[in-house]
Design an enzyme around this catalytic site. Structure first.
Site, PDB file in Angstrom:
ATOM      1  N   HIS A 326      54.685   4.275  22.663  1.00 24.17           N
ATOM      2  CA  HIS A 326      56.066   3.950  23.045  1.00 24.17           C
ATOM      3  C   HIS A 326      56.522   2.657  22.363  1.00 24.17           C
ATOM      4  CE1 HIS A 326      59.529   3.756  25.857  1.00 24.17           C
ATOM      5  NE2 HIS A 326      59.368   2.452  25.695  1.00 24.17           N
ATOM      6  N   GLU A 327      55.721   1.623  22.482  1.00 21.30           N
ATOM      7  CA  GLU A 327      56.132   0.330  21.896  1.00 21.30           C
ATOM      8  C   GLU A 327      56.173   0.422  20.374  1.00 21.30           C
ATOM      9  OE1 GLU A 327      57.374  -1.524  24.028  1.00 21.30           O
ATOM     10  OE2 GLU A 327      56.455  -0.545  25.747  1.00 21.30           O
TER      11      GLU A 327
HETATM   12  N1  SER Z   1      61.678  -2.573  26.148  1.00 17.53           N
HETATM   13  C1  SER Z   1      60.421  -2.611  26.784  1.00 17.53           C
HETATM   14  C2  SER Z   1      59.905  -1.218  26.959  1.00 17.53           C
HETATM   15  O1  SER Z   1      60.537  -0.393  27.490  1.00 17.53           O
HETATM   16  C3  SER Z   1      60.558  -3.375  28.015  1.00 17.53           C
HETATM   17  O2  SER Z   1      61.644  -3.033  28.719  1.00 17.53           O
HETATM   18  O3  SER Z   1      58.873  -0.901  26.535  1.00 17.53           O
HETATM   19 ZN    ZN Z   2      60.801   0.998  25.828  1.00 17.68          ZN
END
Ligand code: SER
Ligand code: ZN
Length: 624
Positions: A326-327
């Site tokens: 995700h990141e």
């Molecule tokens: N943007 C970050 C995430 O969703 C933290 O909100 O991974």
């Molecule tokens: Zn995110």
């Protein structure tokens, strides 16, 4: 702030969100909502930022130099920089110190009235990382310095235009005592390092990509590195570094492999190649929530990085892989193309959750992943969407943005992205993504820009999809079927409606029908799936042999199917093709039949769940 999936929402957050939604009841001067309709571009742009940090637990000095340029579209406005908990030590324009009557600090913000059209502003502030218990901005915890700037933490570091549509290039110098801080990290590439005369170490980082302040990060402390490499599709070697506290150094290999898999998947699925020479992930124990996609320097709660066979369950392994992915995926959907304002949060979060869901589906079992995601949606997002905290995925107002990191913005947002994917198919979706990046790489944009790219790349109109962005609540899809014995025709009738919500909830009244893709199939009594043949003049969004996607974008519609000799059983809303609650009269025999024969694994599971629920309720009735 964070990736909130699977996280319990804190009570304080719930309360604050409640206050947010109910703000009309509790109006007070402090609770002033920010409205989406009030968006104005900034009065100034910032092109270059240089930051120097002299790190010290109780008094870190932050020296900032901002090259500012007036936005010609918004002339004659003063410069207003936001700041929180900053102790201003000095301020200068183009090297000349400003006398106290040249600026004012109002509500913590710095206002300078007479400024040139283009100039350099230098400020120095002192901040207290130890005292920063909010964990926003720069804080020190367990001896390490760490930052969290999304959504509005950067204003706790220096006076700034702390809004996502101001994109600047950053050069960051970090200075600290090498015993307590042998490691000093920031975004981008490390370009210089030396020991100073006073014995402190100095490291300089430069990020060549313009970014909003919420993607800034700094980490410093006693950390160890688990290194790796990735060679991109373009043949560039990227240094991968997982940084953890010394005792955790043996628990990083799974995170590293997850990162490598994510990088490969994004190249293969979306043609998206990583852009810097280095990608770092830092695991910290004290972190507000899940993880954060700061450019080139992700910061994670250690529970989403560390995994070892002795202590981690299979689910832990899967979560680490999903959150790392995700990141990483945010590097394109979030960082290279970011949000114009915080109302657009789902632009990056809904899309990135959808991307991480697809990634996990490809790595594991697509059906099991979809079941997992629907269980989460139904158990967390649907109650939110049905109660006093219901809000559209793109809210119209907020009091505190931190409260909008919700299941609705993230998980329902991902379902709306899935709708594009279902309507367009994987190839059409990819065409839309390609056009989105072609048009907007390096920009701060809106959900409408995403919708336009998807539509234009496929010569479609997605105007009605806007309703999914602005209407709260989970629609109900009611389905009924009839069989015409004489004509050998099968009819399906569809109707959509919204359950009522309190009128006080923004967007709750006057809701209109939304476009609902209905992925479906028909099953013959012998359990074989039948080809989809619609009667003359009727069209589906897509027909793919034995399955079809119908599009319901009015209150009701009906379809007639031909080409069979016996009444079939319908399997509708396959894979939960839209975030709607299905209402369909089905006997236990029909459910058992679907459970045995449905070609869609998700619906097979869902039929089993409904059947089991019916049986349990029937047994409970017997006890009365
Ligand atoms: N943007 C970050 C995430 O969703 C933290 O909100 O991974
Ligand atoms: Zn995110």
């Amino acid at each position: 702030m964070c990736y909130i999936k699977g996280e319990a929402i804190q009570k304080a957050t719930l309360l604050a969100l409640f206050l947010n939604c109910q703000s009309h009841y509790f109006r007070s001067p402090e609770l002033k909502p920010v409205l989406r309709s009030d968006y104005q571009p900034p009065a100034f742009w910032i092109d270059e930022v240089t930051l120097e940090f002299d790190l010290s637990p109780r008094g870190t000095l932050v020296t900032a130099s901002l090259s500012l340029r007036r936005n010609d579209d918004r002339p004659n406005l003063p410069l207003e920089l936001v700041g929180e908990k900053l102790d201003l030590k000095s301020i200068a324009i183009d090297g000349t110190q400003l006398a106290p009557d040249r600026y004012e600090i109002a509500d913590g913000n710095l206002v300078i009235r007479d400024v040139p059209d283009a100039f350099n502003l230098q400020t120095q502030v002192s901040i207290d990382p130890v005292d920063n218990k909010s964990l926003y901005g720069l804080y020190q915890s367990s001896g390490n310095y760490c930052t969290q700037c999304e959504a509005m933490g950067f204003r706790r570091i220096t006076y700034f235009l702390d809004r996502p549509d101001v994109l600047a290039r950053y050069t960051v110098t970090l200075r600290a005592d090498p015993i307590s801080c042998p490691v000093m990290l920031s975004n981008g590439n490390r370009i210089a390092e030396r020991t100073l005369d006073d014995g402190r170490r100095e490291v300089v980082w430069q990020d060549p990509f313009p970014k909003p302040s919420y993607l800034f990060a700094l980490v410093a402390g006693d950390l160890r590195c688990h290194p790796g490499k990735f060679v991109t599709c373009g043949g560039r070697e990227v240094q991968l570094e997982i940084w953890v506290e010394p005792e955790n150094i043996d628990c990083c290999e799974h995170a590293l492999r997850s990162l490598q898999k994510s990088m490969l998947w994004d190249e293969q699925t979306f043609g998206l190649e990583y852009d810097l020479d280095i990608y770092m992930i830092v695991a910290v124990n004290d972190f507000n929530m899940g993880a954060m996609e700061n450019k080139g320097l992700n910061v994670f709660n250690s529970k989403y990085v560390l995994a070892s066979p002795e202590t981690a369950t299979d689910d832990d392994y899967l979560h680490v892989e999903a959150v790392i992915a995700h990141e990483y995926f945010h590097n394109w959907t979030g960082n290279r193309v970011t949000c114009r304002d915080w109302f657009q949060l789902t632009l990056k979060e809904g899309l990135t959750v959808f991307r991480d869901q697809q990634f996990t589906a490809d790595q594991t079992s697509a059906a099991v992943k979809r079941i997992d995601d629907v269980v989460t949606l139904r158990s967390r997002q649907w109650p939110e969407d049905a109660g006093p905290m219901a809000h559209p995925i793109r809210p119209e107002s907020y009091i505190s943005m931190d409260n909008f990191y919700t299941a609705t913005v993230y998980d329902k947002g991902a379902e709306i992205i899935r709708i594009y994917h279902t309507l367009l198919g994987a190839d059409g979706f990819r065409r839309g993504m390609d056009l989105y990046f072609e048009r907007h790489d390096g920009d701060a944009v809106t959900c409408d820009d995403f919708r336009a790219a998807m539509a234009d790349a496929n010569n479609m109109s997605f105007e009605l999809l806007d309703r999914w962005y602005s209407q709260p609540g989970t629609p109900t899809l009611t389905v009924s079927s009839t069989w015409d014995d004489e004509l050998n025709q099968f009819h399906l009738e569809f109707a959509q409606s919204y359950p009522s919500l309190s009128n006080e909830i923004p967007g709750a009244t006057g809701r209109k029908p939304v476009p609902i893709p209905i992925d479906m199939g028909l099953i013959a009594p012998d359990g074989k799936s039948l080809p989809i043949v619609l009667s003359d003049g009727q069209t589906a969004q897509r027909i793919d042999g034995n399955s079809a996607v119908l599009l319901l974008d009015t209150e009701t519609s009906s379809y007639t199917f031909t080409g069979m000799t016996e009444r079939p059983t319908a399997s509708v809303l396959r894979g939960l093709s839209a975030p709607v609650a299905l209402q369909m009269e089905r006997s236990n025999e029909e459910l058992a039949f679907l459970m045995a024969h449905d070609g869609d694994s998700f619906n097979r599971w869902d039929a089993g769940q409904t059947l089991a629920t019916n049986l349990i309720l029937k047994l409970a009735d017997c006890v009365k």
